[in-house]
Design a protein around this motif. Structure first.
Motif, PDB file in Angstrom:
ATOM      1  N   ARG A  74       6.550   2.819 -12.955  1.00  0.00           N
ATOM      2  CA  ARG A  74       5.347   3.266 -12.480  1.00  0.00           C
ATOM      3  C   ARG A  74       4.203   2.528 -12.639  1.00  0.00           C
ATOM      4  N   ARG A  75       3.877   1.757 -13.699  1.00  0.00           N
ATOM      5  CA  ARG A  75       2.976   0.790 -13.834  1.00  0.00           C
ATOM      6  C   ARG A  75       2.609   0.030 -12.676  1.00  0.00           C
ATOM      7  N   TRP A  76       3.843  -0.816 -12.243  1.00  0.00           N
ATOM      8  CA  TRP A  76       3.436  -1.688 -11.320  1.00  0.00           C
ATOM      9  C   TRP A  76       4.016  -1.178  -9.837  1.00  0.00           C
ATOM     10  N   HIS A  77       4.309   0.014  -9.670  1.00  0.00           N
ATOM     11  CA  HIS A  77       4.763   0.636  -8.378  1.00  0.00           C
ATOM     12  C   HIS A  77       4.164   2.030  -8.119  1.00  0.00           C
ATOM     13  N   ALA A  78       2.925   2.219  -8.738  1.00  0.00           N
ATOM     14  CA  ALA A  78       2.202   3.507  -8.426  1.00  0.00           C
ATOM     15  C   ALA A  78       1.750   4.058  -7.332  1.00  0.00           C
ATOM     16  N   THR A  79       1.342   3.236  -6.314  1.00  0.00           N
ATOM     17  CA  THR A  79       0.525   3.328  -5.291  1.00  0.00           C
ATOM     18  C   THR A  79       1.315   3.282  -4.136  1.00  0.00           C
ATOM     19  N   ARG A  80       0.766   3.738  -3.190  1.00  0.00           N
ATOM     20  CA  ARG A  80       1.302   3.852  -1.732  1.00  0.00           C
ATOM     21  C   ARG A  80       1.371   2.419  -1.154  1.00  0.00           C
ATOM     22  N   GLY A  81       0.664   1.490  -1.471  1.00  0.00           N
ATOM     23  CA  GLY A  81       0.489   0.220  -1.119  1.00  0.00           C
ATOM     24  C   GLY A  81       1.770  -0.489  -1.894  1.00  0.00           C
ATOM     25  N   ASP A  82       2.028  -0.307  -3.085  1.00  0.00           N
ATOM     26  CA  ASP A  82       2.891  -0.690  -3.815  1.00  0.00           C
ATOM     27  C   ASP A  82       4.356  -0.502  -3.366  1.00  0.00           C
TER      28      ASP A  82
END
Length: 88
Positions: free
Chosen positions: A36-44
């Motif tokens: 989740r640290r690197w893949h938390a946002t909709r953009g990610d």
């Protein structure tokens, strides 16, 4: 099982340079850690989808593992990798 190359740099056919978490280069297989640290946002999330599609279009098989997989189901990850690498 062969050891992967960690943080393998790869230039996609589009010209974009990316880094794979774990790569079995001769087999064109990658295991990507999905924290989740690197893949938390909709953009990610959207970037990950595009990146996976590009990798697959370039002939790579993309496997994903989350925190729970790594910490509670490592045997399942290893079995999956053995199966995929045995076919590659």
């Amino acid at each position: 099982m062969p050891l992967p190359t960690r943080q393998h740099e790869l230039r996609l056919s589009s010209g974009r340079l990316i880094r794979l978490d774990f790569a079995w280069v001769p087999h064109r297989v990658t295991l990507e850690s999905e924290g989740r640290r690197w893949h938390a946002t909709r953009g990610d999330f959207e970037r990950d989808i595009a990146r996976t599609n590009e990798l697959q279009a370039d002939g790579w098989q993309v496997l994903r593992a989350g925190w729970t997989d790594v910490h509670h189901r490592p045997g399942q990850i290893e079995a999956l990798l053995r199966q995929v690498l045995g076919r590659a």
